[in-house]
Write an enzyme that holds these catalytic residues in place. Structure first.
Site, mmCIF file in Angstrom:
data_model
loop_
_atom_site.group_PDB
_atom_site.id
_atom_site.type_symbol
_atom_site.label_atom_id
_atom_site.label_comp_id
_atom_site.label_asym_id
_atom_site.label_seq_id
_atom_site.Cartn_x
_atom_site.Cartn_y
_atom_site.Cartn_z
ATOM 1 C CG ASP A 164 3.535 18.637 4.437
ATOM 2 O OD1 ASP A 164 3.539 18.733 5.661
ATOM 3 O OD2 ASP A 164 3.913 17.601 3.835
ATOM 4 C CG HIS A 192 5.661 14.764 5.658
ATOM 5 N ND1 HIS A 192 4.724 15.775 5.715
ATOM 6 C CD2 HIS A 192 5.321 13.905 6.636
ATOM 7 C CE1 HIS A 192 3.861 15.525 6.684
ATOM 8 N NE2 HIS A 192 4.205 14.396 7.267
HETATM 9 N N1 LIG Z 1 3.028 11.579 5.450
HETATM 10 C C1 LIG Z 1 2.081 12.184 6.148
HETATM 11 O O1 LIG Z 1 1.659 13.314 5.788
HETATM 12 C C2 LIG Z 1 1.505 11.542 7.369
HETATM 13 C C3 LIG Z 1 0.381 12.112 7.983
HETATM 14 C C4 LIG Z 1 -0.131 11.507 9.136
HETATM 15 C C5 LIG Z 1 0.454 10.365 9.660
HETATM 16 N N2 LIG Z 1 1.532 9.838 9.021
HETATM 17 C C6 LIG Z 1 2.160 8.605 9.500
HETATM 18 O O2 LIG Z 1 1.336 7.488 9.121
HETATM 19 C C7 LIG Z 1 1.655 6.382 9.975
HETATM 20 C C8 LIG Z 1 0.367 5.724 10.491
HETATM 21 O O3 LIG Z 1 -0.322 6.613 11.321
HETATM 22 P P1 LIG Z 1 -1.625 6.149 12.106
HETATM 23 O O4 LIG Z 1 -2.078 7.354 12.850
HETATM 24 O O5 LIG Z 1 -2.577 5.437 11.220
HETATM 25 O O6 LIG Z 1 -0.990 5.114 13.143
HETATM 26 P P2 LIG Z 1 -1.712 3.948 13.967
HETATM 27 O O7 LIG Z 1 -0.771 3.531 15.033
HETATM 28 O O8 LIG Z 1 -3.104 4.340 14.319
HETATM 29 O O9 LIG Z 1 -1.834 2.792 12.884
HETATM 30 C C9 LIG Z 1 -0.723 2.180 12.323
HETATM 31 C C10 LIG Z 1 -1.138 0.773 11.964
HETATM 32 O O10 LIG Z 1 -0.072 0.181 11.235
HETATM 33 C C11 LIG Z 1 0.012 -1.165 11.615
HETATM 34 N N3 LIG Z 1 1.323 -1.698 11.277
HETATM 35 C C12 LIG Z 1 2.491 -1.600 11.965
HETATM 36 N N4 LIG Z 1 3.458 -2.275 11.323
HETATM 37 C C13 LIG Z 1 2.904 -2.777 10.198
HETATM 38 C C14 LIG Z 1 3.413 -3.588 9.147
HETATM 39 N N5 LIG Z 1 4.677 -4.001 9.112
HETATM 40 N N6 LIG Z 1 2.559 -3.947 8.165
HETATM 41 C C15 LIG Z 1 1.259 -3.559 8.190
HETATM 42 N N7 LIG Z 1 0.721 -2.819 9.171
HETATM 43 C C16 LIG Z 1 1.544 -2.433 10.161
HETATM 44 C C17 LIG Z 1 -0.285 -1.152 13.126
HETATM 45 O O11 LIG Z 1 -0.689 -2.429 13.591
HETATM 46 C C18 LIG Z 1 -1.402 -0.117 13.188
HETATM 47 O O12 LIG Z 1 -2.692 -0.723 13.070
HETATM 48 C C19 LIG Z 1 2.551 6.949 11.078
HETATM 49 O O13 LIG Z 1 3.915 6.663 10.762
HETATM 50 C C20 LIG Z 1 2.297 8.444 10.994
HETATM 51 O O14 LIG Z 1 3.367 9.207 11.507
HETATM 52 C C21 LIG Z 1 2.058 10.403 7.900
HETATM 53 O O1 LIG Z 2 3.274 15.090 12.307
HETATM 54 C C1 LIG Z 2 3.169 13.864 12.335
HETATM 55 O O2 LIG Z 2 3.936 13.137 12.967
HETATM 56 C C2 LIG Z 2 2.040 13.225 11.567
HETATM 57 C C3 LIG Z 2 2.011 13.687 10.153
HETATM 58 O O3 LIG Z 2 3.247 13.528 9.507
HETATM 59 C C4 LIG Z 2 1.499 15.094 9.995
HETATM 60 O O4 LIG Z 2 2.135 15.887 9.321
HETATM 61 O O5 LIG Z 2 0.422 15.392 10.553
#
Ligand SMILES: NC(=O)c1ccc[n+]([C@@H]2O[C@H](COP(=O)([O-])OP(=O)(O)OC[C@H]3O[C@@H](n4cnc5c(N)ncnc54)[C@H](O)[C@@H]3O)[C@@H](O)[C@H]2O)c1
Ligand SMILES: O=C(O)C[C@H](O)C(=O)O
Length: 331
Positions: A164, A192
Protein backbone atom coordinates in the site's frame (compact mmCIF):
# COMPACT_ATOMS: atom_id res chain seq x y z
CA UNK A 1 32.20 -10.61 -4.19
CA UNK A 2 34.79 -13.16 -3.03
CA UNK A 3 33.74 -15.94 -0.65
CA UNK A 4 35.93 -14.47 2.11
CA UNK A 5 33.92 -11.21 2.22
CA UNK A 6 30.59 -12.98 2.65
CA UNK A 7 28.75 -13.15 5.98
CA UNK A 8 27.75 -16.55 7.44
CA UNK A 9 24.45 -17.75 5.88
CA UNK A 10 21.09 -16.93 7.46
CA UNK A 11 17.96 -19.10 7.23
CA UNK A 12 14.90 -17.64 5.51
CA UNK A 13 11.56 -19.48 5.62
CA UNK A 14 8.97 -18.81 2.92
CA UNK A 15 5.54 -20.43 3.15
CA UNK A 16 3.36 -20.95 0.09
CA UNK A 17 6.56 -21.48 -1.88
CA UNK A 18 4.77 -22.96 -4.89
CA UNK A 19 2.26 -20.12 -5.12
CA UNK A 20 2.37 -17.09 -7.37
CA UNK A 21 3.93 -14.72 -4.83
CA UNK A 22 6.41 -17.45 -3.87
CA UNK A 23 7.50 -17.70 -7.48
CA UNK A 24 8.12 -13.93 -7.66
CA UNK A 25 9.82 -13.79 -4.25
CA UNK A 26 12.24 -16.67 -3.92
CA UNK A 27 14.49 -15.77 -6.83
CA UNK A 28 14.90 -12.21 -5.58
CA UNK A 29 15.77 -13.36 -2.06
CA UNK A 30 18.31 -15.78 -3.50
CA UNK A 31 19.74 -12.99 -5.70
CA UNK A 32 20.46 -10.85 -2.60
CA UNK A 33 17.75 -8.21 -3.10
CA UNK A 34 16.40 -8.66 0.43
CA UNK A 35 19.46 -8.93 2.64
CA UNK A 36 22.27 -7.56 0.51
CA UNK A 37 25.02 -8.79 -1.80
CA UNK A 38 27.20 -10.07 1.07
CA UNK A 39 24.53 -12.19 2.78
CA UNK A 40 24.20 -15.86 1.75
CA UNK A 41 20.81 -17.46 2.47
CA UNK A 42 19.51 -20.94 3.13
CA UNK A 43 15.90 -21.05 1.98
CA UNK A 44 13.33 -23.10 3.93
CA UNK A 45 10.28 -23.71 1.75
CA UNK A 46 6.98 -24.75 3.32
CA UNK A 47 4.08 -26.05 1.24
CA UNK A 48 1.04 -28.23 1.80
CA UNK A 49 1.66 -31.88 0.86
CA UNK A 50 -0.14 -31.85 -2.53
CA UNK A 51 1.91 -28.84 -3.65
CA UNK A 52 5.30 -30.38 -2.76
CA UNK A 53 5.98 -31.59 -6.33
CA UNK A 54 5.40 -28.05 -7.62
CA UNK A 55 7.67 -26.70 -4.88
CA UNK A 56 10.34 -29.19 -5.99
CA UNK A 57 10.04 -27.73 -9.49
CA UNK A 58 10.73 -24.27 -8.05
CA UNK A 59 13.78 -25.70 -6.26
CA UNK A 60 15.02 -27.15 -9.57
CA UNK A 61 14.78 -23.67 -11.08
CA UNK A 62 16.48 -22.04 -8.08
CA UNK A 63 19.35 -24.48 -8.50
CA UNK A 64 19.48 -23.82 -12.24
CA UNK A 65 20.12 -20.12 -11.53
CA UNK A 66 23.40 -21.02 -9.77
CA UNK A 67 22.93 -18.02 -7.46
CA UNK A 68 26.22 -17.16 -5.70
CA UNK A 69 24.33 -16.34 -2.47
CA UNK A 70 22.13 -19.45 -2.30
CA UNK A 71 23.73 -21.68 0.32
CA UNK A 72 21.03 -24.39 0.48
CA UNK A 73 17.32 -25.18 0.20
CA UNK A 74 15.12 -27.18 2.58
CA UNK A 75 11.67 -28.15 1.24
CA UNK A 76 9.01 -29.58 3.54
CA UNK A 77 5.33 -29.82 4.42
CA UNK A 78 6.13 -29.74 8.16
CA UNK A 79 6.18 -26.29 9.84
CA UNK A 80 8.40 -27.71 12.60
CA UNK A 81 11.08 -28.41 10.00
CA UNK A 82 10.42 -25.27 7.96
CA UNK A 83 10.90 -22.92 10.93
CA UNK A 84 13.86 -24.70 12.52
CA UNK A 85 16.53 -22.10 13.40
CA UNK A 86 15.14 -19.54 10.98
CA UNK A 87 16.24 -15.89 11.20
CA UNK A 88 13.46 -14.64 8.89
CA UNK A 89 10.01 -16.04 8.09
CA UNK A 90 7.79 -14.76 5.29
CA UNK A 91 4.31 -16.21 5.84
CA UNK A 92 2.79 -16.03 2.38
CA UNK A 93 0.98 -19.36 2.09
CA UNK A 94 -2.78 -18.73 2.28
CA UNK A 95 -5.73 -18.49 -0.06
CA UNK A 96 -6.03 -15.29 -2.12
CA UNK A 97 -9.40 -13.53 -2.50
CA UNK A 98 -11.34 -13.51 -5.74
CA UNK A 99 -13.47 -10.78 -7.34
CA UNK A 100 -16.15 -9.33 -5.07
CA UNK A 101 -14.54 -10.56 -1.85
CA UNK A 102 -13.01 -8.43 0.92
CA UNK A 103 -9.78 -9.69 2.46
CA UNK A 104 -11.49 -10.36 5.78
CA UNK A 105 -13.75 -12.89 4.01
CA UNK A 106 -10.63 -15.09 4.06
CA UNK A 107 -10.39 -15.08 7.85
CA UNK A 108 -12.08 -18.42 8.33
CA UNK A 109 -10.18 -20.22 5.54
CA UNK A 110 -6.78 -18.70 6.33
CA UNK A 111 -6.92 -18.01 10.08
CA UNK A 112 -6.50 -21.70 10.83
CA UNK A 113 -3.12 -21.74 9.05
CA UNK A 114 -1.48 -19.20 11.33
CA UNK A 115 -2.05 -20.77 14.77
CA UNK A 116 -0.02 -23.93 14.01
CA UNK A 117 2.62 -21.85 12.24
CA UNK A 118 2.89 -19.53 15.28
CA UNK A 119 3.34 -22.57 17.53
CA UNK A 120 6.05 -24.00 15.28
CA UNK A 121 7.87 -20.64 15.18
CA UNK A 122 7.60 -20.50 18.97
CA UNK A 123 9.31 -23.86 19.32
CA UNK A 124 11.91 -23.78 16.58
CA UNK A 125 12.77 -20.31 15.24
CA UNK A 126 15.68 -18.14 16.38
CA UNK A 127 14.60 -16.00 19.35
CA UNK A 128 15.04 -12.81 17.33
CA UNK A 129 13.27 -14.13 14.23
CA UNK A 130 11.75 -11.46 12.00
CA UNK A 131 8.31 -12.60 10.84
CA UNK A 132 6.38 -10.91 8.03
CA UNK A 133 2.80 -12.02 7.39
CA UNK A 134 1.69 -11.51 3.78
CA UNK A 135 -1.22 -14.00 3.61
CA UNK A 136 -4.54 -12.17 3.96
CA UNK A 137 -6.05 -10.78 6.08
CA UNK A 138 -2.43 -10.08 6.95
CA UNK A 139 -2.77 -7.99 10.13
CA UNK A 140 -5.11 -10.39 11.90
CA UNK A 141 -3.22 -13.46 10.68
CA UNK A 142 -0.10 -11.89 12.22
CA UNK A 143 -2.03 -11.45 15.47
CA UNK A 144 -3.02 -15.14 15.40
CA UNK A 145 0.58 -16.28 14.79
CA UNK A 146 1.87 -13.97 17.51
CA UNK A 147 -0.72 -15.14 20.05
CA UNK A 148 0.38 -18.72 19.46
CA UNK A 149 4.05 -17.90 20.04
CA UNK A 150 4.14 -16.80 23.68
CA UNK A 151 7.88 -17.40 24.10
CA UNK A 152 8.83 -15.03 21.29
CA UNK A 153 8.92 -11.26 21.65
CA UNK A 154 5.55 -10.04 20.29
CA UNK A 155 7.50 -7.49 18.22
CA UNK A 156 8.91 -10.35 16.12
CA UNK A 157 5.53 -10.39 14.29
CA UNK A 158 4.69 -7.87 11.58
CA UNK A 159 2.19 -7.56 8.73
CA UNK A 160 2.68 -6.15 5.27
CA UNK A 161 1.52 -2.57 4.63
CA UNK A 162 4.41 -1.91 2.27
CA UNK A 163 2.53 -2.71 -0.90
CA UNK A 164 0.00 0.00 0.00
CA UNK A 165 2.87 2.35 0.90
CA UNK A 166 4.60 1.76 -2.45
CA UNK A 167 1.30 2.18 -4.30
CA UNK A 168 0.84 5.55 -2.59
CA UNK A 169 4.36 6.72 -3.52
CA UNK A 170 3.85 5.74 -7.13
CA UNK A 171 0.43 7.37 -7.45
CA UNK A 172 1.66 10.64 -5.93
CA UNK A 173 4.68 10.61 -8.26
CA UNK A 174 2.47 10.02 -11.28
CA UNK A 175 0.08 12.80 -10.29
CA UNK A 176 2.88 15.34 -9.80
CA UNK A 177 4.99 14.21 -12.76
CA UNK A 178 7.98 13.23 -10.67
CA UNK A 179 9.65 9.97 -9.60
CA UNK A 180 8.54 7.90 -6.63
CA UNK A 181 12.00 8.38 -5.05
CA UNK A 182 11.14 12.09 -4.64
CA UNK A 183 8.11 11.24 -2.45
CA UNK A 184 8.84 10.96 1.29
CA UNK A 185 7.02 10.54 4.60
CA UNK A 186 3.82 8.90 3.43
CA UNK A 187 2.04 6.74 6.02
CA UNK A 188 -0.44 3.91 5.62
CA UNK A 189 -2.23 3.68 8.96
CA UNK A 190 -4.21 0.67 10.13
CA UNK A 191 -5.35 -2.42 8.33
CA UNK A 192 -4.24 -3.82 4.95
CA UNK A 193 -7.83 -3.54 3.77
CA UNK A 194 -10.22 -1.07 2.21
CA UNK A 195 -10.32 0.87 5.52
CA UNK A 196 -6.58 1.64 5.49
CA UNK A 197 -5.75 5.34 5.74
CA UNK A 198 -3.14 6.54 3.24
CA UNK A 199 -2.01 9.78 4.90
CA UNK A 200 0.00 12.48 3.12
CA UNK A 201 -0.29 15.16 5.79
CA UNK A 202 3.46 14.94 6.49
CA UNK A 203 4.53 13.92 2.97
CA UNK A 204 6.90 15.88 0.79
CA UNK A 205 7.31 15.69 -2.97
CA UNK A 206 10.74 16.76 -4.20
CA UNK A 207 11.13 18.58 -0.89
CA UNK A 208 7.83 20.53 -1.04
CA UNK A 209 4.89 19.66 1.25
CA UNK A 210 2.60 17.35 -0.74
CA UNK A 211 -0.43 19.48 0.19
CA UNK A 212 1.05 22.34 -1.88
CA UNK A 213 1.41 20.13 -4.95
CA UNK A 214 -1.89 18.26 -5.00
CA UNK A 215 -5.44 19.45 -4.43
CA UNK A 216 -7.38 18.44 -1.34
CA UNK A 217 -10.27 17.27 -3.48
CA UNK A 218 -8.09 14.88 -5.55
CA UNK A 219 -6.52 13.64 -2.33
CA UNK A 220 -9.84 12.82 -0.65
CA UNK A 221 -11.91 11.64 -3.60
CA UNK A 222 -9.32 9.97 -5.84
CA UNK A 223 -6.03 9.27 -4.07
CA UNK A 224 -7.34 7.66 -0.87
CA UNK A 225 -9.93 5.37 -2.53
CA UNK A 226 -7.51 4.41 -5.34
CA UNK A 227 -4.86 3.23 -2.87
CA UNK A 228 -7.50 1.52 -0.71
CA UNK A 229 -8.98 -0.33 -3.70
CA UNK A 230 -5.81 -1.05 -5.67
CA UNK A 231 -5.73 -4.75 -4.73
CA UNK A 232 -9.26 -5.22 -6.08
CA UNK A 233 -8.37 -3.29 -9.27
CA UNK A 234 -5.43 -5.64 -9.88
CA UNK A 235 -7.64 -8.69 -9.33
CA UNK A 236 -10.13 -7.29 -11.85
CA UNK A 237 -7.42 -6.58 -14.43
CA UNK A 238 -5.28 -9.70 -14.01
CA UNK A 239 -7.88 -12.20 -12.92
CA UNK A 240 -5.51 -12.99 -10.04
CA UNK A 241 -4.26 -11.01 -7.08
CA UNK A 242 -1.05 -9.00 -7.15
CA UNK A 243 2.05 -11.17 -7.05
CA UNK A 244 5.25 -9.50 -8.32
CA UNK A 245 4.43 -6.20 -6.61
CA UNK A 246 3.52 -8.06 -3.40
CA UNK A 247 6.81 -9.96 -3.52
CA UNK A 248 8.70 -6.72 -4.13
CA UNK A 249 6.99 -5.07 -1.16
CA UNK A 250 7.88 -8.06 1.05
CA UNK A 251 11.53 -7.68 0.00
CA UNK A 252 11.40 -3.94 0.80
CA UNK A 253 9.78 -4.56 4.21
CA UNK A 254 12.37 -7.14 5.28
CA UNK A 255 15.33 -5.23 3.83
CA UNK A 256 14.44 -2.07 5.73
CA UNK A 257 13.75 -4.00 8.95
CA UNK A 258 17.06 -5.84 8.76
CA UNK A 259 19.30 -3.20 7.21
CA UNK A 260 17.60 0.10 8.16
CA UNK A 261 15.56 2.90 6.61
CA UNK A 262 16.95 5.95 4.80
CA UNK A 263 17.69 9.12 6.78
CA UNK A 264 14.90 11.69 6.50
CA UNK A 265 12.21 9.20 5.53
CA UNK A 266 10.08 6.45 7.03
CA UNK A 267 8.15 3.39 5.87
CA UNK A 268 4.80 1.82 6.84
CA UNK A 269 4.80 -1.49 8.72
CA UNK A 270 1.99 -3.41 10.40
CA UNK A 271 3.36 -3.85 13.93
CA UNK A 272 1.97 -4.50 17.41
CA UNK A 273 0.61 -1.20 18.69
CA UNK A 274 2.23 0.06 21.90
CA UNK A 275 -0.71 2.44 22.41
CA UNK A 276 0.89 5.20 20.31
CA UNK A 277 -1.52 7.56 18.57
CA UNK A 278 -4.41 6.23 20.70
CA UNK A 279 -4.45 2.84 18.96
CA UNK A 280 -5.30 -0.09 21.28
CA UNK A 281 -2.11 -1.76 22.46
CA UNK A 282 -1.62 -5.14 20.84
CA UNK A 283 -3.50 -4.58 17.57
CA UNK A 284 -1.28 -5.23 14.53
CA UNK A 285 -1.71 -1.80 12.98
CA UNK A 286 0.08 0.07 10.19
CA UNK A 287 2.33 2.82 11.60
CA UNK A 288 5.07 5.05 10.22
CA UNK A 289 8.36 3.53 11.39
CA UNK A 290 12.09 4.00 11.07
CA UNK A 291 14.39 0.99 11.35
CA UNK A 292 17.94 0.79 12.60
CA UNK A 293 20.09 -2.03 14.02
CA UNK A 294 17.41 -4.61 13.18
CA UNK A 295 14.61 -2.93 15.16
CA UNK A 296 11.72 -0.70 14.21
CA UNK A 297 10.55 2.44 16.05
CA UNK A 298 7.22 4.23 15.58
CA UNK A 299 7.76 7.82 14.39
CA UNK A 300 6.61 9.81 17.45
CA UNK A 301 4.62 13.01 17.95
CA UNK A 302 3.16 13.51 14.50
CA UNK A 303 0.21 15.94 14.52
CA UNK A 304 -3.18 14.23 13.97
CA UNK A 305 -6.02 16.44 12.76
CA UNK A 306 -9.74 15.57 12.96
CA UNK A 307 -9.83 14.10 9.44
CA UNK A 308 -6.91 11.77 10.21
CA UNK A 309 -8.30 10.85 13.62
CA UNK A 310 -11.58 9.73 12.09
CA UNK A 311 -9.91 7.52 9.46
CA UNK A 312 -7.32 6.14 11.91
CA UNK A 313 -10.11 5.18 14.32
CA UNK A 314 -12.26 3.58 11.59
CA UNK A 315 -9.50 1.23 10.52
CA UNK A 316 -8.69 0.42 14.17
CA UNK A 317 -12.39 -0.44 14.65
CA UNK A 318 -12.22 -2.90 11.78
CA UNK A 319 -9.12 -4.55 13.27
CA UNK A 320 -10.87 -4.82 16.65
CA UNK A 321 -13.77 -6.56 14.91
CA UNK A 322 -11.42 -8.99 13.13
CA UNK A 323 -9.66 -9.72 16.43
CA UNK A 324 -13.00 -10.47 18.09
CA UNK A 325 -13.99 -12.76 15.22
CA UNK A 326 -10.88 -14.94 15.71
CA UNK A 327 -10.89 -14.95 19.52
CA UNK A 328 -10.92 -18.75 19.52
CA UNK A 329 -7.63 -18.85 17.57
CA UNK A 330 -5.77 -16.46 19.84
CA UNK A 331 -4.58 -19.17 22.25
N1 LIG B 1 -0.43 -8.34 2.35
C1 LIG B 1 -0.40 -8.06 1.05
O1 LIG B 1 -0.10 -6.90 0.67
C2 LIG B 1 -0.72 -9.12 0.04
C3 LIG B 1 -0.50 -8.86 -1.32
C4 LIG B 1 -0.82 -9.85 -2.25
C5 LIG B 1 -1.34 -11.07 -1.84
N2 LIG B 1 -1.52 -11.28 -0.51
C6 LIG B 1 -2.02 -12.57 -0.02
O2 LIG B 1 -0.95 -13.53 -0.07
C7 LIG B 1 -1.53 -14.84 -0.08
C8 LIG B 1 -0.86 -15.71 -1.16
O3 LIG B 1 -1.16 -15.20 -2.43
P1 LIG B 1 -0.71 -15.97 -3.74
O4 LIG B 1 -1.18 -15.12 -4.87
O5 LIG B 1 0.71 -16.39 -3.68
O6 LIG B 1 -1.65 -17.26 -3.65
P2 LIG B 1 -1.48 -18.68 -4.38
O7 LIG B 1 -2.77 -19.39 -4.25
O8 LIG B 1 -0.85 -18.51 -5.71
O9 LIG B 1 -0.39 -19.40 -3.46
C9 LIG B 1 -0.63 -19.72 -2.14
C10 LIG B 1 0.21 -20.94 -1.83
O10 LIG B 1 0.11 -21.18 -0.43
C11 LIG B 1 0.08 -22.57 -0.24
N3 LIG B 1 -0.47 -22.88 1.07
C12 LIG B 1 -1.77 -22.96 1.46
N4 LIG B 1 -1.84 -23.32 2.75
C13 LIG B 1 -0.57 -23.44 3.19
C14 LIG B 1 -0.02 -23.81 4.45
N5 LIG B 1 -0.77 -24.11 5.50
N6 LIG B 1 1.33 -23.85 4.55
C15 LIG B 1 2.12 -23.57 3.48
N7 LIG B 1 1.65 -23.24 2.27
C16 LIG B 1 0.31 -23.18 2.14
C17 LIG B 1 -0.77 -23.09 -1.41
O11 LIG B 1 -0.55 -24.47 -1.65
C18 LIG B 1 -0.27 -22.21 -2.55
O12 LIG B 1 0.82 -22.81 -3.24
C19 LIG B 1 -3.03 -14.64 -0.28
O13 LIG B 1 -3.68 -14.72 0.99
C20 LIG B 1 -3.12 -13.22 -0.82
O14 LIG B 1 -4.37 -12.62 -0.58
C21 LIG B 1 -1.22 -10.34 0.42
O1 LIG C 1 -6.13 -7.39 -2.76
C1 LIG C 1 -5.81 -8.55 -2.52
O2 LIG C 1 -6.62 -9.41 -2.16
C2 LIG C 1 -4.37 -8.95 -2.68
C3 LIG C 1 -3.46 -8.03 -1.93
O3 LIG C 1 -3.82 -7.89 -0.58
C4 LIG C 1 -3.30 -6.69 -2.59
O4 LIG C 1 -3.44 -5.68 -1.92
O5 LIG C 1 -3.02 -6.66 -3.81
Amino acid sequence: MSASTLKPPVRVAVTGAAGQIGYALLFRIAAGDMLGPDQPVILHLLEITPALPAAQGVVMELNDCAFPLLAGVVTTDDPNVAFSDVDFALLVGARPRGPGMERKDLLEANGAIFGPQGRALNKHAKRDVKVLVVGNPANTNALIAQANAPDLDPRCFTAMMRLDHNRALSLLAEQTDTHSTGVKKVTIWGNHSATQYPDISQATIDGTPAAQKIGRDWYETTFIPTVQQRGAAIIKARGASSAASAASAAIDHMRNWALGTADGDWVSMGIPSDGSYGIDAGLIYGFPVTCSGGTYTIVPNLPVDDFSRRLMDATADELRGERDAVKALLG
